[in-house]
Structures are given as structure tokens and as C-alpha cells.
Design a protein around this motif. Structure first.
Motif, mmCIF file in Angstrom:
data_model
loop_
_atom_site.group_PDB
_atom_site.id
_atom_site.type_symbol
_atom_site.label_atom_id
_atom_site.label_comp_id
_atom_site.label_asym_id
_atom_site.label_seq_id
_atom_site.Cartn_x
_atom_site.Cartn_y
_atom_site.Cartn_z
ATOM 1 N N UNK A 234 0.794 -1.385 0.016
ATOM 2 C CA UNK A 234 0.021 0.051 -0.161
ATOM 3 C C UNK A 234 0.555 1.329 -0.178
ATOM 4 N N UNK A 235 0.163 1.994 -0.546
ATOM 5 C CA UNK A 235 1.254 3.840 -1.103
ATOM 6 C C UNK A 235 0.162 4.564 0.546
ATOM 7 N N UNK A 236 1.098 5.039 1.381
ATOM 8 C CA UNK A 236 0.485 5.384 1.976
ATOM 9 C C UNK A 236 0.190 7.332 2.007
ATOM 10 N N UNK A 237 1.570 7.686 1.057
ATOM 11 C CA UNK A 237 1.315 8.606 0.343
ATOM 12 C C UNK A 237 2.153 8.342 -0.902
ATOM 13 N N UNK A 238 1.385 7.847 -1.797
ATOM 14 C CA UNK A 238 1.801 8.014 -3.259
ATOM 15 C C UNK A 238 1.809 8.778 -3.984
ATOM 16 N N UNK A 239 1.905 10.138 -3.614
ATOM 17 C CA UNK A 239 2.352 11.540 -3.945
ATOM 18 C C UNK A 239 4.156 11.660 -4.417
ATOM 19 N N UNK A 240 4.668 11.027 -2.956
ATOM 20 C CA UNK A 240 5.811 11.260 -2.478
ATOM 21 C C UNK A 240 6.722 10.509 -3.852
ATOM 22 N N UNK A 241 7.347 10.906 -4.446
ATOM 23 C CA UNK A 241 8.644 10.729 -5.570
ATOM 24 C C UNK A 241 9.498 10.242 -5.570
ATOM 25 N N UNK A 242 9.707 9.048 -6.475
ATOM 26 C CA UNK A 242 10.743 8.060 -5.963
ATOM 27 C C UNK A 242 12.125 8.569 -4.887
ATOM 28 N N UNK A 243 12.542 9.548 -5.193
ATOM 29 C CA UNK A 243 13.905 10.085 -4.699
ATOM 30 C C UNK A 243 13.695 10.327 -2.619
ATOM 31 N N UNK A 244 12.139 10.781 -3.020
ATOM 32 C CA UNK A 244 11.776 11.115 -0.964
ATOM 33 C C UNK A 244 11.606 12.838 -1.309
ATOM 34 N N UNK A 245 11.616 12.786 -0.313
ATOM 35 C CA UNK A 245 11.172 14.366 0.354
ATOM 36 C C UNK A 245 12.177 14.620 1.472
ATOM 37 N N UNK A 246 12.273 15.426 1.912
ATOM 38 C CA UNK A 246 12.545 16.485 3.882
ATOM 39 C C UNK A 246 11.559 15.945 4.340
ATOM 40 N N UNK B 67 11.146 11.521 3.676
ATOM 41 C CA UNK B 67 9.927 10.703 3.560
ATOM 42 C C UNK B 67 9.977 10.560 2.279
ATOM 43 N N UNK B 68 10.342 8.733 2.657
ATOM 44 C CA UNK B 68 10.376 7.929 1.365
ATOM 45 C C UNK B 68 9.626 7.360 0.255
ATOM 46 N N UNK B 69 9.545 7.641 -0.863
ATOM 47 C CA UNK B 69 8.577 6.105 -1.439
ATOM 48 C C UNK B 69 8.786 5.211 -0.891
ATOM 49 N N UNK B 70 7.582 4.593 -1.005
ATOM 50 C CA UNK B 70 7.839 3.164 -0.133
ATOM 51 C C UNK B 70 8.411 1.729 -1.534
ATOM 52 N N UNK B 71 8.023 2.115 -2.616
ATOM 53 C CA UNK B 71 7.973 0.668 -3.872
ATOM 54 C C UNK B 71 9.193 0.559 -3.880
#
Length: 220
Positions: free
Chosen positions: A45-57, A98-102
């Protein structure tokens, strides 16, 4: 001794703090029903699907999602207390990215059924307890190696698009099925419970599914 096998599909994300708590509660629930053969399957599941693959601060993420770091701190303290009751440590102020979790979900898939739970736990401990950067491929490679996977093979697979489409499809399927909050526990595809349920409630659900009559045959 029972001949019945109960399948529990757990839809969750590795950066969801209630999923961290919910996994521990499920493990306690399974200990309450040692006579039941339960097969656990971890679903992405993606809790935050809008986070890019490289993550954000992390600070930017908290301000975007919760309004401010302080607003999140109050909620996080409650989760940390619940985690402590399950013997877990949630150091919510240690996370800096904050990571993208894929890629995390790919690791859990590649761990196979025998190591998936351990892989998921290693990732969540690294994130919630240690504040490690899950956007760093070498962090993931190290966690995989510590879980018993081949580091070089995992490094090469992470550097590819292998199973990205599959994970995305499984997440879409969960969304299409109406899963909006995680963790969600799905018992034998018959009924679901959402949220970090108490261990006894999960154990009771396992007992309930055991005595449930089989579903009626599909009418054509």
C-alpha cells in the motif's frame, strides 16, 4: 490438530506507524491461536503515493500533510506510546527523509513467503526506531543482507524496474477494493478489519472465520 488453513492478507505500508504497531499485535494474536494454521501474506500500500521515488525532506512532508511538525508530534507521541506497549520503539524525531516505499515493497516481495515478515520488520525497525534513510539503495541492500538475502543480487534488482509494475498493480487493486486505511486485515477473502486492532480482537476474528460456513457457489 486442524486441517484448515486461514489466509490473512495484510495491506500495509512500511512508513505507516499504525502498521508497525499492527504487525506486532497480529504476531501476539497468532500466539493466542497456536492450534490454527494461519498463512500471512503481506500486501503493498502507498500511504503517500505522491512522494517521488527519491523521497522528500521529512520536515517538508510533515508541514504538507499535517500543517506543521508540532501538529504531527502530538499524534506521533500517542503512536509511540502504543508502540512501546508492544515492545517497539518509535523515535519519530529521528526520521529526516520521507521515502517513496515502492522499493521497500519490492524487497518484501523478493524475500519470499518465508522471509517476508522478517524483511518487513527490518525495514520498519530501520525507519521507525533508527531513523534510517529508506531512499538510499545501500540501506535497503544492507537490510536485505541482514535478513538473509544476497546483497549483490538485491543491488542489481533494485537498480532495475523489476516488479515495479506488479507492486503498483497490487496497490491499485487494494484501492479498487475499497482499502483506504491501513493496516487492513483480510481474512480468507471473506471479511476485513481495518486499523491496528487489539491482539485479542484479531485472535477472535481468526476463531470466527474457522466456524464460518463456506460461501455460496457463484450463480451464473
Amino acid at each position: 490438530m486442524t486441517t484448515s488453513t486461514i489466509h490473512i492478507d495484510i495491506v500495509s505500508d512500511v512508513v505507516c506507524p499504525w502498521c508497525f504497531v499492527g504487525k506486532a499485535r497480529l504476531e501476539k494474536a497468532l500466539a493466542l491461536v497456536p492450534d490454527v494454521n494461519v498463512q500471512v501474506r503481506w500486501r503493498p500500500f502507498f500511504l503517500n503515493p505522491w512522494i517521488p521515488r527519491e523521497g522528500i525532506d521529512r520536515k517538508n512532508y510533515l508541514e504538507t500533510k499535517f500543517g506543521s511538525v508540532e501538529a504531527y508530534a502530538g499524534m506521533a507521541a500517542r503512536v509511540a506510546a502504543a508502540a512501546a506497549e508492544e515492545g517497539l520503539i518509535y523515535n519519530y524525531d529521528k526520521v529526516s527523509r520521507q521515502p517513496n516505499t515502492i522499493d521497500c515493497h519490492r524487497l518484501i516481495l523478493w524475500a519470499g513467503e518465508d522471509k517476508a515478515a522478517a524483511m518487513k520488520q527490518a525495514i520498519m525497525n530501520a525507519y521507525f526506531r533508527d531513523g534510517r534513510d529508506l531512499t538510499d539503495p545501500e540501506t535497503l541492500v544492507q537490510l536485505a543482507a541482514e535478513t538473509g538475502l544476497d546483497a549483490d543480487m538485491i543491488r542489481a534488482r533494485l537498480n532495475s524496474d523489476e516488479d515495479v509494475a506488479m507492486i503498483e498493480a497490487q496497490v491499485r487493486a487494494a484501492n479498487d477494493a475499497g482499502v483506504s486505511g491501513v493496516p487492513t486485515f483480510i481474512f480468507n477473502d471473506r471479511f476485513a478489519m481495518s486499523g491496528a486492532q487489539p491482539s485479542q480482537a484479531l485472535a477472535d476474528a481468526i476463531r470466527r472465520i474457522l466456524v464460518m460456513p463456506p460461501p455460496p457457489p457463484h450463480e451464473h
